[in-house]
Scaffold this motif. Structure first.
Motif, mmCIF file in Angstrom:
data_model
loop_
_atom_site.group_PDB
_atom_site.id
_atom_site.type_symbol
_atom_site.label_atom_id
_atom_site.label_comp_id
_atom_site.label_asym_id
_atom_site.label_seq_id
_atom_site.Cartn_x
_atom_site.Cartn_y
_atom_site.Cartn_z
ATOM 1 N N GLN B 79 -2.734 -5.873 10.133
ATOM 2 C CA GLN B 79 -1.464 -6.416 9.667
ATOM 3 C C GLN B 79 -0.385 -5.700 10.465
ATOM 4 N N ILE B 80 0.351 -6.449 11.259
ATOM 5 C CA ILE B 80 1.359 -5.808 12.108
ATOM 6 C C ILE B 80 2.755 -6.076 11.578
ATOM 7 N N ASP B 81 3.463 -4.981 11.284
ATOM 8 C CA ASP B 81 4.865 -5.072 10.898
ATOM 9 C C ASP B 81 5.676 -4.528 12.065
ATOM 10 N N LEU B 82 6.578 -5.345 12.559
ATOM 11 C CA LEU B 82 7.353 -4.982 13.749
ATOM 12 C C LEU B 82 8.764 -4.578 13.350
ATOM 13 N N ILE B 83 9.124 -3.373 13.739
ATOM 14 C CA ILE B 83 10.501 -2.906 13.587
ATOM 15 C C ILE B 83 11.150 -3.121 14.950
ATOM 16 N N CYS B 84 12.245 -3.847 14.982
ATOM 17 C CA CYS B 84 12.850 -4.143 16.278
ATOM 18 C C CYS B 84 14.345 -3.868 16.189
ATOM 19 N N ALA B 85 14.839 -3.018 17.082
ATOM 20 C CA ALA B 85 16.285 -2.799 17.148
ATOM 21 C C ALA B 85 16.915 -4.154 17.450
ATOM 22 N N LEU B 86 17.877 -4.564 16.634
ATOM 23 C CA LEU B 86 18.412 -5.933 16.735
ATOM 24 C C LEU B 86 18.874 -6.240 18.164
ATOM 25 N N PRO B 87 18.209 -7.197 18.832
ATOM 26 C CA PRO B 87 18.606 -7.522 20.206
ATOM 27 C C PRO B 87 19.679 -8.614 20.210
#
Lengths: 252, 252
Positions: B79-87
């Motif tokens: 299960q992959i949860d992606l944290i992404c700095a808002l691009p």
């Protein structure tokens, strides 16, 4: 731009260059540099290192480059040559950028059953039109070797004649692979980081037809999987190159 | 579209649906299907299988779905949860599509030092505007679980409070990683295909600042590399997910 890429077109003398296009704009507006500031430079198909800004105004930026670190491109292993069924122009732009960014050595654009003939009429297939996308990729990925692009009009002659002719001087061990949804063998089953060269073939939207996969297999290409999901061409290119990169770097 | 994704909005009764948008156009013009033809269907957040076209004209397509194969999303490991700095919005569209395509479970869009404040005012952050990109990704990747998207305005409270609160019910072993150019440890040094959950954090263009990498490390995130090249945000997302996918599938 992680590297300002300079070429002979920008050169004034041995170590002085002038740029006035989007690179100048990038230096002014994004990097916000002034006269005397250092800047990371790459010479197209040459070395990279620190340059210095000798003059800057709203029209141009003058740069002095000294002590560029030479790069031996033969050390850029694995040498990856990408065979890509010619995609539609919007996708090709993304593939070109990725080839520059991820240090592909050669890009062979080939015909396949599911390639639309009209794609061969795109102005993007002119060197002056596709090269900027490759350079944008170099500038992003931070290296300087321009990928060689060749365009091939027919599938079978490419595998039977052209590829052998182009490669006759490549003596090193070559792994040949192509992703296909039929396979469940991941790339790390074929590649342990050792092969000096990899020939990677990426199919068109909709995939290869059986004649094509059989022809490639007859020429030593092994079928592999990139994973459980069906990827678009541009994502398949990034995915395959990233997987190869992890195996290579992880085994150094 | 490798899967026609249907939702309750398209539903007429238990197993009948009508579509009249780009899905209808795709069935007519690309797939060139007629009444009675089978078509691959996915129910949003539900099963997938063969549907049948019961009526088709220039306005709409009516579909009947039966015997959908249910998918247990808990089996969709890791299960992959992606944290992404808002691009920036153009990049976010690509990230959303990739999250749908590559079966990301949750997408946390967070603030970081190098995230421009103005990005938080983009209309794309409204659910009705970003959901179509997620669904386009599902339709490409061929599965049906809609990623959950949450938007976080501050960096430190996200790691100190929000993440713990969201995750308090997740009992399974979680690997926490973030790519950073300082590291030379590839993902396969941390992940052998075993962890049931992965929290992956992708930084903004220009990277994380030291405060951020320290904060993440204090919360159990390990620094890793995606390879030798500097990737754009959208490529970093695809590269990291592909590398994880290869390790997972290759070790099954």
């Amino acid at each position: 731009m992680n590297l300002i890429i300079l070429s002979d077109k920008d050169r004034i003398d041995e170590d002085h260059f002038i740029v006035s296009d989007n690179r100048a704009e990038h230096i002014r507006s994004i990097l916000k540099l002034s006269e005397g500031d250092p800047v990371e430079i790459g010479i197209l198909n040459g070395g990279q290192g620190k340059g210095k800004i000798t003059e800057i105004d709203s029209e141009k930026v003058c740069l002095m480059t000294k002590k560029m670190e030479e790069v031996d491109f033969d050390d850029l292993t694995p040498q990856i040559d990408l065979i890509c069924a010619l995609p539609r122009p919007q996708t090709l732009k993304k593939v070109l950028l990725t080839c520059g960014m991820m240090a592909v050595r050669r890009l062979y654009l080939i015909r396949a059953n599911r390639v639309e003939k009209s794609y061969y009429h795109s102005p993007l297939l002119e060197s002056e039109n596709y090269t900027p996308f490759l350079i944008e990729g170099l500038s992003q990925g931070k290296h300087t070797r321009l990928p060689e692009v060749t365009i091939h009009q027919r599938f079978k002659p490419f595998f039977e004649d052209s590829l052998a002719a182009i490669e006759k001087n490549d003596k090193s061990e070559t792994l040949r692979i192509f992703p296909d949804p039929q396979s469940n063998q991941t790339i790390n089953r074929f590649y342990d980081g050792g092969a000096a060269r990899i020939l990677l073939a990426i199919g068109p939207e909709g995939g290869w037809v059986p004649f094509e996969t059989e022809m490639m297999q007859a020429h030593g290409f092994q079928m592999c999987t990139l994973g459980r999901w069906i990827l678009r061409v541009e994502h398949a290119v990034t995915a395959a190159l990233s997987q190869i990169e992890m195996i290579h770097v992880g085994n150094e």
